[in-house]
Motif scaffolding. Sequence first.
Motif, PDB file in Angstrom:
ATOM      1  N   VAL A 336       0.854  -1.188   0.000  1.00  0.00           N
ATOM      2  CA  VAL A 336       0.000   0.000   0.000  1.00  0.00           C
ATOM      3  C   VAL A 336       0.889   1.238   0.000  1.00  0.00           C
ATOM      4  O   VAL A 336       2.091   1.156   0.255  1.00  0.00           O
ATOM      5  CB  VAL A 336      -0.920   0.020   1.238  1.00  0.00           C
ATOM      6  N   GLU A 337       0.262   2.389  -0.275  1.00  0.00           N
ATOM      7  CA  GLU A 337       1.008   3.644  -0.265  1.00  0.00           C
ATOM      8  C   GLU A 337       0.699   4.495   0.965  1.00  0.00           C
ATOM      9  O   GLU A 337       1.101   5.658   1.040  1.00  0.00           O
ATOM     10  CB  GLU A 337       0.724   4.442  -1.541  1.00  0.00           C
ATOM     11  N   THR A 338      -0.008   3.925   1.925  1.00  0.00           N
ATOM     12  CA  THR A 338      -0.267   4.592   3.195  1.00  0.00           C
ATOM     13  C   THR A 338       0.241   3.704   4.321  1.00  0.00           C
ATOM     14  O   THR A 338       0.344   2.478   4.177  1.00  0.00           O
ATOM     15  CB  THR A 338      -1.765   4.863   3.385  1.00  0.00           C
ATOM     16  N   ASP A 373       2.715   0.020  -8.393  1.00  0.00           N
ATOM     17  CA  ASP A 373       2.190   0.804  -9.511  1.00  0.00           C
ATOM     18  C   ASP A 373       2.502   2.279  -9.366  1.00  0.00           C
ATOM     19  O   ASP A 373       2.985   2.923 -10.300  1.00  0.00           O
ATOM     20  CB  ASP A 373       0.679   0.573  -9.678  1.00  0.00           C
ATOM     21  N   ASN A 374       2.257   2.842  -8.168  1.00  0.00           N
ATOM     22  CA  ASN A 374       2.502   4.269  -8.046  1.00  0.00           C
ATOM     23  C   ASN A 374       3.960   4.607  -7.773  1.00  0.00           C
ATOM     24  O   ASN A 374       4.325   5.771  -7.684  1.00  0.00           O
ATOM     25  CB  ASN A 374       1.575   4.907  -7.003  1.00  0.00           C
ATOM     26  N   ALA A 380      -0.539   6.382 -12.278  1.00  0.00           N
ATOM     27  CA  ALA A 380      -1.008   5.733 -11.052  1.00  0.00           C
ATOM     28  C   ALA A 380      -0.714   6.604  -9.836  1.00  0.00           C
ATOM     29  O   ALA A 380      -1.532   6.700  -8.909  1.00  0.00           O
ATOM     30  CB  ALA A 380      -0.347   4.368 -10.909  1.00  0.00           C
ATOM     31  N   ALA A 381       0.443   7.248  -9.829  1.00  0.00           N
ATOM     32  CA  ALA A 381       0.785   8.116  -8.705  1.00  0.00           C
ATOM     33  C   ALA A 381      -0.168   9.298  -8.624  1.00  0.00           C
ATOM     34  O   ALA A 381      -0.634   9.673  -7.528  1.00  0.00           O
ATOM     35  CB  ALA A 381       2.225   8.600  -8.846  1.00  0.00           C
ATOM     36  N   ARG A 382      -0.500   9.876  -9.759  1.00  0.00           N
ATOM     37  CA  ARG A 382      -1.420  11.016  -9.749  1.00  0.00           C
ATOM     38  C   ARG A 382      -2.811  10.597  -9.316  1.00  0.00           C
ATOM     39  O   ARG A 382      -3.515  11.338  -8.623  1.00  0.00           O
ATOM     40  CB  ARG A 382      -1.454  11.644 -11.146  1.00  0.00           C
ATOM     41  N   THR A 383      -3.229   9.404  -9.758  1.00  0.00           N
ATOM     42  CA  THR A 383      -4.548   8.912  -9.360  1.00  0.00           C
ATOM     43  C   THR A 383      -4.661   8.820  -7.846  1.00  0.00           C
ATOM     44  O   THR A 383      -5.724   9.113  -7.266  1.00  0.00           O
ATOM     45  CB  THR A 383      -4.815   7.537  -9.996  1.00  0.00           C
ATOM     46  N   LYS A 384      -3.568   8.417  -7.202  1.00  0.00           N
ATOM     47  CA  LYS A 384      -3.570   8.296  -5.741  1.00  0.00           C
ATOM     48  C   LYS A 384      -3.247   9.624  -5.047  1.00  0.00           C
ATOM     49  O   LYS A 384      -3.138   9.665  -3.826  1.00  0.00           O
ATOM     50  CB  LYS A 384      -2.558   7.228  -5.308  1.00  0.00           C
ATOM     51  N   GLY A 385      -3.032  10.678  -5.837  1.00  0.00           N
ATOM     52  CA  GLY A 385      -2.747  11.974  -5.250  1.00  0.00           C
ATOM     53  C   GLY A 385      -1.347  12.103  -4.686  1.00  0.00           C
ATOM     54  O   GLY A 385      -1.093  12.956  -3.826  1.00  0.00           O
ATOM     55  N   LEU A 386      -0.421  11.285  -5.172  1.00  0.00           N
ATOM     56  CA  LEU A 386       0.952  11.309  -4.668  1.00  0.00           C
ATOM     57  C   LEU A 386       1.779  12.327  -5.433  1.00  0.00           C
ATOM     58  O   LEU A 386       1.744  12.381  -6.663  1.00  0.00           O
ATOM     59  CB  LEU A 386       1.586   9.920  -4.793  1.00  0.00           C
TER      60      LEU A 386
END
Length: 459
Positions: A336-338, A373-374, A380-386
């Motif tokens: 995950v990215e969190t 992915d991000n 993908a990074a932009r989709t997750k707001g990163l």
Amino acid sequence: MRLVNRTYEDLQPGDSAELKRLITPDDLYVFAASSGNHNPMNLPNGDLDGDGKPEQVAAGMFIASLVSAVLGTHLPGPGTLLRQQSLRFHATAHAGDELLCRVTVLDKLPQGEVRLQTDVTRPEDAALILTGEAIVQAPRIRFDRDNLHIPGLIVQRHRHFEALLDRARPLPALPTAVVCPDDANSLGGALLAAAQSIITPILVGHAAAIHAAAAELGADLSGLEIIDTPADDVAAAAMACHLVHEGRALAVMKGHLHTDDLLRPMVDRDRGLRVGRKFTHVFLMDVPGLPEPVMVTDAAINIAPDLMTKRDIIQNAIDLALSLGIDPRVGVLSAVETVNPAIQSSIDAALLSKMAERGQIRGGQVEGPLAMDNAVDMAAARTKGLTGGVAGRANILVVPGIDAGNMLAKQLAYISHAEGAGLVLGAKVPVILNSRADSPVARLASCAVAALHYFAARA
């Protein structure tokens, strides 16, 4: 992509269309693969006259295919059938040239045929490359459609390794203790690197077995130093450490032995090659289609690294990237990215990112946790707001453990057609760690990476 045609009724003498095309080295490879024309003069690395510079001449029929592209997509466009084509070549074009192809309607013939003038020029110097005439069966049915999808092509070419090899060849050949090169793969890789003046191998192991491997290859070992250590593989690895301490070897290369046997003498407190940090492994992967190499770490040594081991893994990888002229952007991977308290890798990733902010890891940007992915895909990074300098652009991928790293590296190799150079870092000298399944390109690239890293660290 929208395609619109001109029917026979629409066409008038004087109508014209044109197309500009930059010829790339990959175009030459694609044409050779699709046509079967493997003339070295028409390949990016061919050098027929021996002047050290590839000719990179675009094949005549590749240039003629630009005419076909204009006829089939612009004028008359979709539905066109080529009936006759005359070609006269006036000059050659090369990779790096931008060409302009223009077709012009000369007259309309009976039964729906059209005669067109076809020319290809090089606008940069106004050179005329090709002239000719085409007779086509013009379309009768109107065509106007967008969203036409053509699958993309990725050339299996390892241009990043080629660039590293070009940088390594002018350096002094790196004296390298090659441990147990007693099979064709390991001995062949060392001899290939020696032939390109990247290393000077010192062959350490059972001399009779080394000579047998040379006989299998048909290789001549005269002029190479062979140190006979017939006892066992660990004794050969210990001898390699001794050669490093004596200053006779400036790198160590794995031959036909188990990694544990190679590394066991190196971690000895008194006679090993420790210099402070943990030993860590980096795969430098040349993935076709990517704009720069990607590092995967650690996929070979540290099974379940703790936080401080991961710090060493990251710092070693950053140091290697800097020595290769790569801007280090470290993505610490998790599922995950969190931060999730139930996922230890996400906690470690966040702590490592903060450690980099506080100067406990130096030389590169470090962000985490990031999902795969991000870490590597900007969308993908932009989709997750990163945001930040790493998300979507990571070129050093730090995995949670050896199983994930091994899977990732092998996926890149066997599904994405990457070549991987393997190096152990954290020792007194670079340790070239190859797999028995590695190709000659991977073995050669590993030697080049070791040489570049060694000399950059001492510059």
